[in-house]
Design a protein around this motif. Structure first.
Motif, PDB file in Angstrom:
ATOM      1  N   ASP A 199      15.868   0.546 -14.185  1.00  0.00           N
ATOM      2  CA  ASP A 199      16.854   1.757 -14.445  1.00  0.00           C
ATOM      3  C   ASP A 199      18.298   1.704 -14.362  1.00  0.00           C
ATOM      4  O   ASP A 199      18.983   2.538 -13.663  1.00  0.00           O
ATOM      5  CB  ASP A 199      16.472   2.925 -13.628  1.00  0.00           C
ATOM      6  N   GLY A 200      18.739   0.469 -14.996  1.00  0.00           N
ATOM      7  CA  GLY A 200      20.372   0.274 -14.890  1.00  0.00           C
ATOM      8  C   GLY A 200      20.814  -0.130 -13.365  1.00  0.00           C
ATOM      9  O   GLY A 200      21.973  -0.201 -13.373  1.00  0.00           O
ATOM     10  N   ARG A 201      19.971  -0.330 -12.394  1.00  0.00           N
ATOM     11  CA  ARG A 201      20.326  -0.766 -11.154  1.00  0.00           C
ATOM     12  C   ARG A 201      19.807  -2.086 -10.803  1.00  0.00           C
ATOM     13  O   ARG A 201      18.820  -2.315 -11.532  1.00  0.00           O
ATOM     14  CB  ARG A 201      19.825   0.364 -10.100  1.00  0.00           C
ATOM     15  N   THR A 202      20.503  -2.808 -10.071  1.00  0.00           N
ATOM     16  CA  THR A 202      20.005  -4.205  -9.648  1.00  0.00           C
ATOM     17  C   THR A 202      19.511  -4.204  -8.242  1.00  0.00           C
ATOM     18  O   THR A 202      20.011  -3.771  -7.473  1.00  0.00           O
ATOM     19  CB  THR A 202      21.382  -5.198  -9.812  1.00  0.00           C
ATOM     20  N   PHE A 203      18.379  -4.585  -8.266  1.00  0.00           N
ATOM     21  CA  PHE A 203      17.687  -4.851  -6.819  1.00  0.00           C
ATOM     22  C   PHE A 203      17.243  -6.088  -6.807  1.00  0.00           C
ATOM     23  O   PHE A 203      16.951  -6.870  -7.355  1.00  0.00           O
ATOM     24  CB  PHE A 203      16.372  -3.739  -7.011  1.00  0.00           C
ATOM     25  N   PHE A 204      17.321  -6.471  -5.281  1.00  0.00           N
ATOM     26  CA  PHE A 204      16.745  -7.752  -4.904  1.00  0.00           C
ATOM     27  C   PHE A 204      15.535  -7.229  -4.075  1.00  0.00           C
ATOM     28  O   PHE A 204      15.701  -6.480  -3.108  1.00  0.00           O
ATOM     29  CB  PHE A 204      17.452  -8.288  -4.341  1.00  0.00           C
ATOM     30  N   LEU A 205      14.348  -7.861  -4.629  1.00  0.00           N
ATOM     31  CA  LEU A 205      12.994  -7.711  -3.864  1.00  0.00           C
ATOM     32  C   LEU A 205      12.617  -8.924  -3.066  1.00  0.00           C
ATOM     33  O   LEU A 205      12.577  -9.918  -3.786  1.00  0.00           O
ATOM     34  CB  LEU A 205      11.899  -7.370  -4.818  1.00  0.00           C
ATOM     35  N   ASN A 206      12.785  -8.916  -1.655  1.00  0.00           N
ATOM     36  CA  ASN A 206      12.317 -10.180  -1.088  1.00  0.00           C
ATOM     37  C   ASN A 206      11.024  -9.843  -0.319  1.00  0.00           C
ATOM     38  O   ASN A 206      10.632  -8.972   0.429  1.00  0.00           O
ATOM     39  CB  ASN A 206      13.322 -10.318   0.094  1.00  0.00           C
ATOM     40  N   VAL A 207       9.996 -10.568  -0.809  1.00  0.00           N
ATOM     41  CA  VAL A 207       8.687 -10.529  -0.440  1.00  0.00           C
ATOM     42  C   VAL A 207       8.289 -11.156   0.910  1.00  0.00           C
ATOM     43  O   VAL A 207       8.625 -12.369   0.903  1.00  0.00           O
ATOM     44  CB  VAL A 207       7.696 -10.976  -1.492  1.00  0.00           C
ATOM     45  N   HIS A 208       7.334 -10.647   1.835  1.00  0.00           N
ATOM     46  CA  HIS A 208       7.119 -11.147   3.018  1.00  0.00           C
ATOM     47  C   HIS A 208       5.679 -11.447   3.222  1.00  0.00           C
ATOM     48  O   HIS A 208       5.191 -10.316   3.637  1.00  0.00           O
ATOM     49  CB  HIS A 208       7.926 -10.960   4.170  1.00  0.00           C
TER      50      HIS A 208
ATOM     51  N   GLY B 284       0.825  -1.196  -0.031  1.00  0.00           N
ATOM     52  CA  GLY B 284       0.022  -0.078  -0.021  1.00  0.00           C
ATOM     53  C   GLY B 284       0.915   1.458   0.022  1.00  0.00           C
ATOM     54  O   GLY B 284       0.523   2.355  -0.591  1.00  0.00           O
ATOM     55  N   ASP B 285       2.294   1.308   0.576  1.00  0.00           N
ATOM     56  CA  ASP B 285       3.091   2.279   0.471  1.00  0.00           C
ATOM     57  C   ASP B 285       3.188   2.583  -1.294  1.00  0.00           C
ATOM     58  O   ASP B 285       3.623   1.763  -2.098  1.00  0.00           O
ATOM     59  CB  ASP B 285       4.369   1.871   0.952  1.00  0.00           C
ATOM     60  N   PRO B 286       3.224   3.965  -1.312  1.00  0.00           N
ATOM     61  CA  PRO B 286       3.548   4.513  -2.740  1.00  0.00           C
ATOM     62  C   PRO B 286       4.849   4.045  -3.076  1.00  0.00           C
ATOM     63  O   PRO B 286       5.633   4.662  -2.346  1.00  0.00           O
ATOM     64  CB  PRO B 286       2.999   5.913  -2.773  1.00  0.00           C
ATOM     65  N   VAL B 287       5.219   3.536  -4.422  1.00  0.00           N
ATOM     66  CA  VAL B 287       6.623   3.476  -4.782  1.00  0.00           C
ATOM     67  C   VAL B 287       6.447   3.805  -6.326  1.00  0.00           C
ATOM     68  O   VAL B 287       5.783   3.442  -6.998  1.00  0.00           O
ATOM     69  CB  VAL B 287       7.277   2.244  -4.628  1.00  0.00           C
ATOM     70  N   ALA B 288       7.337   4.925  -6.596  1.00  0.00           N
ATOM     71  CA  ALA B 288       7.151   5.506  -8.023  1.00  0.00           C
ATOM     72  C   ALA B 288       7.718   4.973  -8.907  1.00  0.00           C
ATOM     73  O   ALA B 288       8.761   4.176  -8.524  1.00  0.00           O
ATOM     74  CB  ALA B 288       7.808   6.978  -7.731  1.00  0.00           C
ATOM     75  N   GLY B 289       7.412   4.976 -10.300  1.00  0.00           N
ATOM     76  CA  GLY B 289       8.323   4.490 -11.359  1.00  0.00           C
ATOM     77  C   GLY B 289       8.478   3.064 -11.391  1.00  0.00           C
ATOM     78  O   GLY B 289       7.605   2.411 -11.062  1.00  0.00           O
ATOM     79  N   PRO B 290       9.233   2.556 -12.283  1.00  0.00           N
ATOM     80  CA  PRO B 290       9.296   1.265 -12.865  1.00  0.00           C
ATOM     81  C   PRO B 290       9.641   0.335 -11.451  1.00  0.00           C
ATOM     82  O   PRO B 290       8.994  -0.760 -11.450  1.00  0.00           O
ATOM     83  CB  PRO B 290      10.447   1.161 -13.623  1.00  0.00           C
ATOM     84  N   LEU B 291      10.196   0.841 -10.541  1.00  0.00           N
ATOM     85  CA  LEU B 291      10.347   0.228  -9.320  1.00  0.00           C
ATOM     86  C   LEU B 291       9.003  -0.156  -8.578  1.00  0.00           C
ATOM     87  O   LEU B 291       8.911  -1.513  -7.947  1.00  0.00           O
ATOM     88  CB  LEU B 291      11.410   0.813  -8.369  1.00  0.00           C
ATOM     89  N   GLY B 292       8.490   0.948  -8.686  1.00  0.00           N
ATOM     90  CA  GLY B 292       7.002   0.820  -8.147  1.00  0.00           C
ATOM     91  C   GLY B 292       6.230  -0.407  -8.706  1.00  0.00           C
ATOM     92  O   GLY B 292       5.535  -1.211  -8.112  1.00  0.00           O
ATOM     93  N   GLU B 293       6.449  -0.481 -10.090  1.00  0.00           N
ATOM     94  CA  GLU B 293       5.639  -1.555 -10.703  1.00  0.00           C
ATOM     95  C   GLU B 293       6.232  -2.823 -10.289  1.00  0.00           C
ATOM     96  O   GLU B 293       5.516  -3.910 -10.169  1.00  0.00           O
ATOM     97  CB  GLU B 293       5.820  -1.296 -12.445  1.00  0.00           C
ATOM     98  N   ALA B 294       7.724  -3.007 -10.239  1.00  0.00           N
ATOM     99  CA  ALA B 294       8.033  -4.440  -9.806  1.00  0.00           C
ATOM    100  C   ALA B 294       7.471  -4.545  -8.513  1.00  0.00           C
ATOM    101  O   ALA B 294       7.489  -5.702  -8.099  1.00  0.00           O
ATOM    102  CB  ALA B 294       9.670  -4.152  -9.938  1.00  0.00           C
ATOM    103  N   VAL B 295       7.322  -3.724  -7.560  1.00  0.00           N
ATOM    104  CA  VAL B 295       7.089  -3.762  -6.199  1.00  0.00           C
ATOM    105  C   VAL B 295       5.597  -4.481  -6.053  1.00  0.00           C
ATOM    106  O   VAL B 295       5.395  -5.446  -5.383  1.00  0.00           O
ATOM    107  CB  VAL B 295       7.190  -2.547  -5.383  1.00  0.00           C
ATOM    108  N   GLU B 296       4.799  -3.914  -6.918  1.00  0.00           N
ATOM    109  CA  GLU B 296       3.333  -4.153  -7.065  1.00  0.00           C
ATOM    110  C   GLU B 296       3.339  -5.498  -7.427  1.00  0.00           C
ATOM    111  O   GLU B 296       2.667  -6.499  -6.979  1.00  0.00           O
ATOM    112  CB  GLU B 296       2.593  -3.258  -7.990  1.00  0.00           C
TER     113      GLU B 296
END
Lengths: 235, 112
Positions: free
Chosen positions: A62-71, A36-48
């Motif tokens: 955006d050229g950076r590497t992220f690891f998204l660990n979902v709980h 429910g927290d807003p996260v902007a841009g392409p990262l926001g889409e990945a989070v959703e």
């Protein structure tokens, strides 16, 4: 990992709130995103997407590497009614990974001998649910056939946004239930969320067969929580 | 009886990490961030390691934990996160392989 992020993440997990730790693998910085927290841009889409699928993953944004660990909170099945169907449904649901909670004020039904190893409360749904509230990661199955017991639980489940709400009973029984809930002020959009007659239509006859139909319907609801993109995926 | 962390949950690496931190122990957190083929533990799994080499949780079926624990000591001393890769055919960087035939990437970082 930021100690503050760890504390926040664990707090969410204790409170059964969906949360996600985003780690920038290039610089090691991380932060917690609560559903429910807003996260902007392409990262926001990945989070959703990660919240919906429940799948943790490494991704380039955006050229950076992220690891998204979902709980995500473990799904819980709350059965109102310590009936014959519940005796079959409880072990099946546990095998499928659900926390199981059974509520029935009728002590003759809610006896530990009939339900070993399951969380069992021999009290009214209002009392049991006050101590252990329903949430979006709960499924509720009303199985008593008794409006005094089933109706308040159904109302609580609709209010809490449970991902699945089902009620045992024929179409005729359900029509009367709809009348009662409407009279009690429950909006029709909420009443329409009740799965009734309960369970997938597989022609189930015996209590264990009905339990299979109910569990299958609950799993379908869990795995398709508001997600069009998953429709093409194999079960 | 199930082992419990102080916070009351059944053994859970992230809950245990918080308990260890409160006890004043140095903590490294290892996380499976990518897998290929048949990996024993899913993406997102954690192994936590303290300054004495005690650990909790898992990132594999036990095949690479020793190497991760050893690497965690360096991460704890210099504070720099490291990305480790383990795999059957990966002899260049690591001698420890996964017997199941999979490959995994493990991110090791210091807590705090």
């Amino acid at each position: 990992m930021d100690p503050y992020a760890l504390k926040k993440l664990n707090q969410c997990r204790r409170e059964r709130r969906a949360a996600l730790l985003v780690t920038n693998l290039d610089d090691g910085r991380d932060r917690v995103v609560v559903e429910g927290d807003p996260v902007a841009g392409p990262l926001g889409e990945a989070v959703e997407k990660a919240f919906r699928s429940g799948k943790s993953a490494t991704m380039e944004v955006d050229g950076r590497t992220f690891f998204l660990n979902v709980h995500l909170p473990p799904p819980r099945l709350v059965m109102v009614g310590a009936v014959h169907i519940s005796q079959a449904l409880a072990p099946m649901a546990r095998m499928a990974g659900f926390d199981v909670h059974i509520i029935d004020p009728r002590t003759a039904f809610a006896s530990p001998e009939r339900f070993s190893g399951v969380r069992l409360d021999a009290e009214w749904p209002e009392e049991a649910l006050a101590r252990s509230p329903l949430d979006a990661y709960c499924a509720l199955a009303a199985l008593t056939h008794d409006p005094k017991i089933d109706d308040p639980a159904l109302k609580a489940a609709l209010d809490a946004g449970c991902f699945y709400v089902g009620a045992l009973g024929s179409r005729k029984t359900h029509a009367r239930r709809v009348e009662r809930l409407t009279a009690a002020g429950v909006p029709s959009s909420a009443i329409e969320r009740i799965h009734a007659p309960i369970g997938l239509a597989i022609g189930a006859a015996s209590p264990p067969e009905i339990a299979v139909a109910v569990l299958a319907e609950i799993i379908e609801a869990l795995r398709s929580r508001g997600l069009e993109a998953r429709k093409g995926e194999a079960a | 009886m199930l082992d419990q962390t102080q916070s009351g949950e059944p053994l859970d690496p992230l809950m245990a990490a918080e308990d260890w931190m409160k006890e004043g122990r140095d903590v490294a957190i290892a996380t499976v961030v990518e897998t290929w083929g048949s990996a024993p533990r899913p993406v997102g799994s954690h192994l936590i390691i303290d300054g004495e080499g005690h650990f909790e949780g898992s990132v594999s079926g036990g095949c690479v934990e020793g190497a991760v624990v050893a690497e965690a000591a360096d991460v704890l001393s210099d504070g720099k996160p490291r990305m480790l890769e383990f795999g059957v055919a990966d002899e260049t960087a690591w001698q420890v392989g996964l017997s199941c035939g999979g490959r995994i990437k493990v991110y090791v970082e210091r807590l705090g």
